[in-house]
Design an enzyme around this catalytic site. Structure first.
Site, short mmCIF file in Angstrom:
data_model
loop_
_atom_site.label_atom_id
_atom_site.label_comp_id
_atom_site.label_asym_id
_atom_site.label_seq_id
_atom_site.Cartn_x
_atom_site.Cartn_y
_atom_site.Cartn_z
N CYS A 3 0.16 -0.98 0.00
CA CYS A 3 0.03 -0.02 -0.16
C CYS A 3 0.75 1.47 0.36
CB CYS A 3 -0.37 -0.09 0.95
SG CYS A 3 -2.21 -1.79 1.16
N HIS A 6 -3.10 7.10 2.31
CA HIS A 6 -3.32 6.07 1.35
C HIS A 6 -4.91 5.30 2.32
CE1 HIS A 6 -4.56 1.13 1.23
NE2 HIS A 6 -3.73 1.32 2.28
N ASN A 19 -10.81 -0.07 -0.57
CA ASN A 19 -9.33 -0.30 0.01
C ASN A 19 -8.31 -0.91 -1.01
OD1 ASN A 19 -6.06 -0.55 0.83
ND2 ASN A 19 -6.46 -1.44 2.50
#
Length: 333
Positions: free
Chosen positions: A116, A258, A288
């Protein structure tokens, strides 16, 4: 050194997400959960999932095409493609296939894996090639299809992840360097907190010669430890990147983290004393999307007119590895 190669401008962005959507109510038919449970703990309302006929490379090419169009460049003008992903179509990498799909015949292409944090790591990597004058125009893509690696019976992880791609075009310029500061970190001691691990079975080829053969297992995560890690480390790394840029949090126009969890985003903003109206979040719509989340949020904010030319943006990625990093940049030319 190329006279136009020692400074960087970020001049175009694009994104792509699959059409099929899995809502929280849909998930409630798969696992013991509810829309209220998911929204309260994560802020996520739905996620876009790639159907079997859609590849990661397809999403990347769509996002990259939009970014190049905004930048006013053709594929043949791209010198380098860096694809940040943990879920390539091919374990050997997918960047070269993306290069082919785009028709970017003059570009070298490679994958970069930092989970990520991948987009931030790839953006910083692109800047080094530009600043040394090796390449002038670099396409940076963050993309993941984590739906293919989720255990859809595990409610602690299946509610989180969606699929998507985002891209930016970076270009050498003789004007102000618009990547103002960055900071990157890794801590392998905490690698067990978030994994998409290989699991094999022993196989004997002959006496005394044994190997392991298997595949990768679904994502596992210690959510509590990842939350603690993010809330502690992300404000710190942003402050360090701001220090390198000789800026303060008051100079930030927009914060794009993020998109892992709304509670993490809120906690980081509060610790940095950045007001909520300066925080960009879209995980309610997409969940996500790992390496895609920052460029996807950036693209939406630019195209909606929220982010304007010259705005200062603070970004931070964090995730498996564990890895984390921040980049401060001024948008546009």
């Amino acid at each position: 050194m190329n006279a136009l190669g020692d400074r960087i401008a970020i001049i175009g962005c694009g994104s792509a997400t699959p059409t099929p959507v899995m809502t929280n109510d849909d998930l409630a038919h798969l696992v013991d959960t509810s829309d209220e449970w998911i929204r309260t703990r994560t802020g996520i309302g739905q996620r876009h999932l790639a159907s079997p006929e859609i590849s990661l490379s397809d999403l990347c090419a769509q996002a990259a095409s939009e970014a190049m169009k905004m930048a006013g460049l053709t594929a043949s003008e791209i010198d380098l493609i860096i694809l940040a992903t943990s879920t390539p179509d091919d374990l050997f990498g997918s960047a070269a296939r993306v290069q082919h799909l785009l028709g970017a015949s003059n570009a070298v292409a490679f994958d970069l894996t930092a989970a990520c944090s991948g987009f931030v790591f790839a953006l910083v990597t692109a800047a080094q090639f530009i600043r040394t004058g090796v390449y002038r125009r670099v396409l940076v893509i963050g993309a993941d299809v984590l739906s293919r690696w989720v255990d859809w019976s595990d409610r602690t992880t299946c509610v989180l992840f969606g699929d998507g791609a985002g891209a930016v075009v970076c270009q050498g310029t003789a004007e102000e360097d618009r990547l103002l500061g960055f900071e990157l970190y890794s801590d392998g001691q905490q690698h067990d907190s978030l994994n998409l691990a290989y699991e094999g079975q022993e196989k004997s080829l002959k006496d005394g010669l044994r190997i392991s053969q298997g595949t990768y297992q679904p994502i596992t995560m210690n959510g509590r430890e990842v939350y603690r890690f993010a809330v502690a480390k992300v404000p710190e790394v942003i402050e360090k990147a701001l220090f390198r840029a000789n800026l303060s949090t008051d100079d930030i126009d927009w914060l794009i983290l993020h998109q892992a969890n709304q509670r993490i985003i809120d906690a980081v903003a509060q610790r940095l004393k950045i007001p909520s109206e300066k925080v960009i979040a879209n995980l309610e719509e997409y969940g996500n999307t790992s390496a895609a989340s920052i460029p996807l949020a950036l693209d939406e904010a630019v195209r909606s007119g929220k982010i304007k030319n010259g705005d200062i943006i603070a970004t931070s990625g964090f995730g498996a590895g564990l890895t984390w990093g921040a980049a401060i940049f001024r948008w546009g030319t």
